[in-house]
Design a protein around this motif. Structure first.
Motif, mmCIF file in Angstrom:
data_model
loop_
_atom_site.group_PDB
_atom_site.id
_atom_site.type_symbol
_atom_site.label_atom_id
_atom_site.label_comp_id
_atom_site.label_asym_id
_atom_site.label_seq_id
_atom_site.Cartn_x
_atom_site.Cartn_y
_atom_site.Cartn_z
ATOM 1 N N PHE A 1 0.717 -1.400 -0.094
ATOM 2 C CA PHE A 1 0.144 0.115 0.101
ATOM 3 C C PHE A 1 0.931 1.202 0.089
ATOM 4 O O PHE A 1 0.386 2.383 -0.306
ATOM 5 N N TYR A 2 2.060 1.137 0.281
ATOM 6 C CA TYR A 2 3.036 2.162 0.532
ATOM 7 C C TYR A 2 4.379 2.262 -0.266
ATOM 8 O O TYR A 2 4.751 1.037 -0.523
ATOM 9 N N ASP A 3 4.884 3.261 -0.608
ATOM 10 C CA ASP A 3 6.259 3.378 -1.202
ATOM 11 C C ASP A 3 7.284 4.116 -0.123
ATOM 12 O O ASP A 3 6.731 5.310 0.562
ATOM 13 N N GLY A 4 8.515 3.685 -0.161
ATOM 14 C CA GLY A 4 9.640 4.311 0.393
ATOM 15 C C GLY A 4 10.569 4.913 -0.420
ATOM 16 O O GLY A 4 10.510 4.907 -1.851
ATOM 17 N N LEU A 5 11.523 5.560 -0.049
ATOM 18 C CA LEU A 5 12.411 6.419 -1.019
ATOM 19 C C LEU A 5 13.200 5.349 -1.603
ATOM 20 O O LEU A 5 13.409 5.661 -3.005
ATOM 21 N N TYR A 6 13.780 4.449 -1.105
ATOM 22 C CA TYR A 6 14.502 3.243 -1.722
ATOM 23 C C TYR A 6 13.609 2.108 -1.554
ATOM 24 O O TYR A 6 12.864 1.960 -0.701
ATOM 25 N N ARG A 7 14.029 0.929 -2.322
ATOM 26 C CA ARG A 7 13.347 -0.293 -1.936
ATOM 27 C C ARG A 7 14.201 -1.439 -1.875
ATOM 28 O O ARG A 7 15.182 -1.590 -2.848
ATOM 29 N N TRP A 8 14.200 -2.330 -1.050
ATOM 30 C CA TRP A 8 14.877 -3.535 -1.162
ATOM 31 C C TRP A 8 14.443 -4.506 -1.840
ATOM 32 O O TRP A 8 12.991 -4.876 -1.841
ATOM 33 N N VAL A 9 15.046 -5.228 -2.726
ATOM 34 C CA VAL A 9 14.754 -6.441 -3.705
ATOM 35 C C VAL A 9 15.748 -7.623 -3.503
ATOM 36 O O VAL A 9 16.907 -7.240 -3.265
ATOM 37 N N ASP A 10 15.308 -8.617 -3.740
ATOM 38 C CA ASP A 10 16.168 -9.876 -4.153
ATOM 39 C C ASP A 10 17.003 -10.290 -2.917
ATOM 40 O O ASP A 10 16.941 -9.626 -1.901
ATOM 41 N N ASN A 11 17.905 -11.384 -3.229
ATOM 42 C CA ASN A 11 18.596 -11.873 -2.225
ATOM 43 C C ASN A 11 19.964 -12.391 -2.732
ATOM 44 O O ASN A 11 20.126 -13.172 -3.629
ATOM 45 N N PRO A 12 20.996 -11.713 -1.949
ATOM 46 C CA PRO A 12 21.143 -10.789 -0.651
ATOM 47 C C PRO A 12 20.426 -9.659 -1.099
ATOM 48 O O PRO A 12 20.364 -9.305 -2.396
ATOM 49 N N PRO B 1 15.109 -11.049 1.931
ATOM 50 C CA PRO B 1 14.768 -11.469 3.297
ATOM 51 C C PRO B 1 13.991 -10.142 3.964
ATOM 52 O O PRO B 1 13.444 -10.350 4.888
ATOM 53 N N VAL B 2 14.088 -9.106 3.251
ATOM 54 C CA VAL B 2 13.370 -7.940 3.731
ATOM 55 C C VAL B 2 12.059 -8.141 3.315
ATOM 56 O O VAL B 2 11.856 -7.475 2.207
ATOM 57 N N GLY B 3 11.218 -8.723 3.937
ATOM 58 C CA GLY B 3 9.705 -8.800 3.469
ATOM 59 C C GLY B 3 8.994 -10.059 2.908
ATOM 60 O O GLY B 3 8.139 -10.445 2.703
ATOM 61 N N ASN B 4 10.188 -11.071 2.964
ATOM 62 C CA ASN B 4 9.785 -12.613 2.882
ATOM 63 C C ASN B 4 8.763 -12.823 1.635
ATOM 64 O O ASN B 4 7.986 -13.449 1.701
ATOM 65 N N GLY B 5 9.155 -12.273 0.577
ATOM 66 C CA GLY B 5 8.322 -12.200 -0.506
ATOM 67 C C GLY B 5 7.127 -11.672 -0.633
ATOM 68 O O GLY B 5 6.132 -12.331 -1.353
ATOM 69 N N GLN B 6 6.716 -10.881 0.230
ATOM 70 C CA GLN B 6 5.081 -10.751 0.065
ATOM 71 C C GLN B 6 5.139 -9.205 -0.372
ATOM 72 O O GLN B 6 3.820 -8.527 -0.406
ATOM 73 N N ASP B 7 5.999 -8.715 -1.314
ATOM 74 C CA ASP B 7 6.097 -7.487 -2.059
ATOM 75 C C ASP B 7 5.090 -8.089 -3.443
ATOM 76 O O ASP B 7 5.959 -8.513 -4.337
ATOM 77 N N MET B 8 3.968 -7.806 -3.596
ATOM 78 C CA MET B 8 3.231 -8.593 -4.531
ATOM 79 C C MET B 8 3.228 -7.913 -6.012
ATOM 80 O O MET B 8 2.731 -8.339 -6.992
#
Length: 518
Positions: free
Chosen positions: A54-65, A503-510
């Motif tokens: 529902f929200y956005d941040g200034l940057y975003r964590w993706v992928d692993n690592p 690991p930041v979000g456990n795959g729930q960023d749909m």
């Protein structure tokens, strides 16, 4: 589409599984409740789906690592003294009501986080004071820190931006819109809120105008539903009622899902440390000998081999073993004779009488209940009574943040909110984070000195040394019981594609997921 939405909303309101249309909808069964939608008052993986979608941040964590990518901000600069961070915002971002997102909204969001002093706000409070975030122009925002910070760049994804006009219109008694945002959304994220019931979950519809755009395939609707009973979640996925579950499943449950024809298991090495937080500030756990007895009273190998089926890695400290800044120590061993020696040393100083200990567990998280039972059995052999009390995560989480209501022990996971040792050793045992993140009431000036220095320097080798020393001191103090680091096993329907695990979000960023082609 409108008729479909009404039908699905009706099914949600009844608490019944909706007949999922794999072409348009994704339904996720989660074992934790969604008690609030406020992005600035919660900061755990169990409820991360509302924040990310529902929200956005200034940057975003993706992928692993985990990797940081530009999101609301396109770039940033840092002054030579390390105090002034200036971010350039995109000029094409709109909130769900169609209004433009500007630097004023970022300023309001930061001030709100600092004022509420909960959720991710606890991360920023030590670094920035109210009034030190300024809008230079509509698309430039400037943060002036109290001191240089080596982790500020890693935590800016948690500055989730709310629509300041909407929230201000709904403020009541200077509550920063807290009552309104509990069950409403004022964001710009990939999905818009369609329906919410704290007893059931939420439904979101795709934000077609999201600035990041969409690929050829996507989910028009997402639903995150609270389903506490594990077997119900598993059967629902196998039956096709759900398309995904949380990854908090025991090995036998994962094996059961592997055998289902319509289910797949995604595997990723993670940075999620399972441990038992101990209340270091309350007797008898405020005594080093007593904590050493506790550290030797847990059957690490039995738990990992028998209960976890060997699917996780022994982890000797609070830091993940695969992270820099982690000392090479062996980890405490299960040894009841040694535990008794430490206990005798405790009794020699404090007397033979030991009160009943209370272990708090997370309802719906079977591993925590198994851990408590294992500990209860060992301590019974040492003549110590244990009372186990289970409660939903929001209740346990709230109790842990108050030294008066924190149980003596709580087994739970320390997940990845940003990939820096401060996320683990810093927040769990640094005095500046007590009691919101440091729930153990642990205070050690020698540890604090190293943690604080590590926050100031940008020399990576120096930071590595400082975190290793601080972690070793905490290890020697037996301030907690550290058990394992996790592999993530994400159960999904085979019809789901595009899950982008971090690991930041456990795959729930749909926003990355989509239905497979027939």
């Amino acid at each position: 589409m409108k008729a479909l939405a009404i039908a699905l909303a009706s099914a949600l309101s009844l608490g019944l599984p909706a007949a999922a249309d794999a072409q348009t909808r994704y339904v996720h069964a989660n074992n934790s409740a969604y008690d609030t939608l406020d992005p600035h008052t919660v900061f755990d993986v169990a409820r991360v789906a509302t924040r990310l979608n529902f929200y956005d941040g200034l940057y975003r964590w993706v992928d692993n690592p985990p990797q940081l990518i530009p999101w609301l901000a396109t770039e940033h600069t840092v002054s030579e003294d390390g105090l002034t961070w200036t971010f350039t915002l995109r000029d094409d971002v709109t909130f769900h009501d169609g209004s433009s997102l500007t630097a004023d909204d970022v300023v309001y969001s930061m001030e709100r986080m600092l004022a509420l002093a909960s959720g991710a706000g606890a991360l920023f409070q030590p670094l920035i004071d109210p009034g030190m975030t300024k809008a230079i122009d509509d698309h430039t925002v400037e943060f002036t820190l109290k001191e240089p910070s080596a982790i500020f760049g890693s935590i800016v994804p948690d500055i989730l931006v709310v629509n300041s006009d909407v929230v201000k219109e709904n403020e009541v008694d200077d509550d920063w819109g807290g009552q309104y945002l509990t069950d409403n959304v004022a964001g710009s994220g990939s999905y818009k809120l369609q329906r919410y019931d704290p007893a059931i979950g939420f439904i979101g519809e795709r934000n077609e105008d999201h600035f990041a755009g969409w690929g050829e395939r996507f989910y028009d609707e997402i639903e995150f539903r609270t389903v506490v009973e594990t077997n119900t979640r598993i059967q629902g996925l196998m039956r096709g009622d759900y398309q995904g579950l949380d990854g908090y499943l025991a090995p036998d449950q994962v094996d059961r899902l592997r055998e289902a024809e319509n289910v797949k298991i995604l595997e990723e090495e993670s940075m999620r440390v399972y441990h038992i937080a101990m209340h270091n500030g309350r007797a008898p756990l405020d005594d080093h000998n007593f904590r050493m007895a506790m550290a030797h009273a847990f059957d690490y190998d039995g738990y990992i081999d028998e209960i976890m089926g060997g699917t996780v890695a022994r982890n000797a400290t609070i830091n993940p073993g695969n992270l820099w800044g982690t000392p090479d120590v062996p980890g405490y061993e299960f040894d009841l004779e040694k535990a008794k020696e430490y206990l005798d040393a405790y009794k020699a100083e404090h007397g033979d009488e030991i009160r009943t200990l209370k272990i708090g567990t997370l309802a719906g998280f079977a591993e925590t209940e198994q851990t408590a039972a294992l500990m209860q059995n060992s301590l019974a052999q040492l003549g110590i009574d244990v009372e186990i009390e289970s409660a939903p995560w929001p209740v346990i989480s709230s109790n842990m943040r108050n030294p008066e209501t924190m149980p003596d022990m709580v087994p739970y996971w320390k997940s990845t909110y940003y990939a820096d040792p401060n996320n683990w050793i810093g927040e769990q045992y640094g005095s500046r984070y007590a009691p919101t993140r440091n729930v153990s009431d642990y205070k050690n000036p020698e540890v604090d000195q190293r943690l604080e220095q590590a926050l100031l320097t940008t020399d990576q080798a120096e930071r590595d040394r400082l975190y290793k020393e601080a972690t070793k001191l905490v290890y020697d103090d037996a301030a907690g019981i550290w058990i394992y680091n996790t592999k993530w096993y994400g159960p999904y329907a085979k019809s789901v594609e595009g899950i982008r695990f971090s690991p930041v979000g456990n795959g729930q960023d749909m926003r990355w997921a989509y239905p497979a082609e027939d």
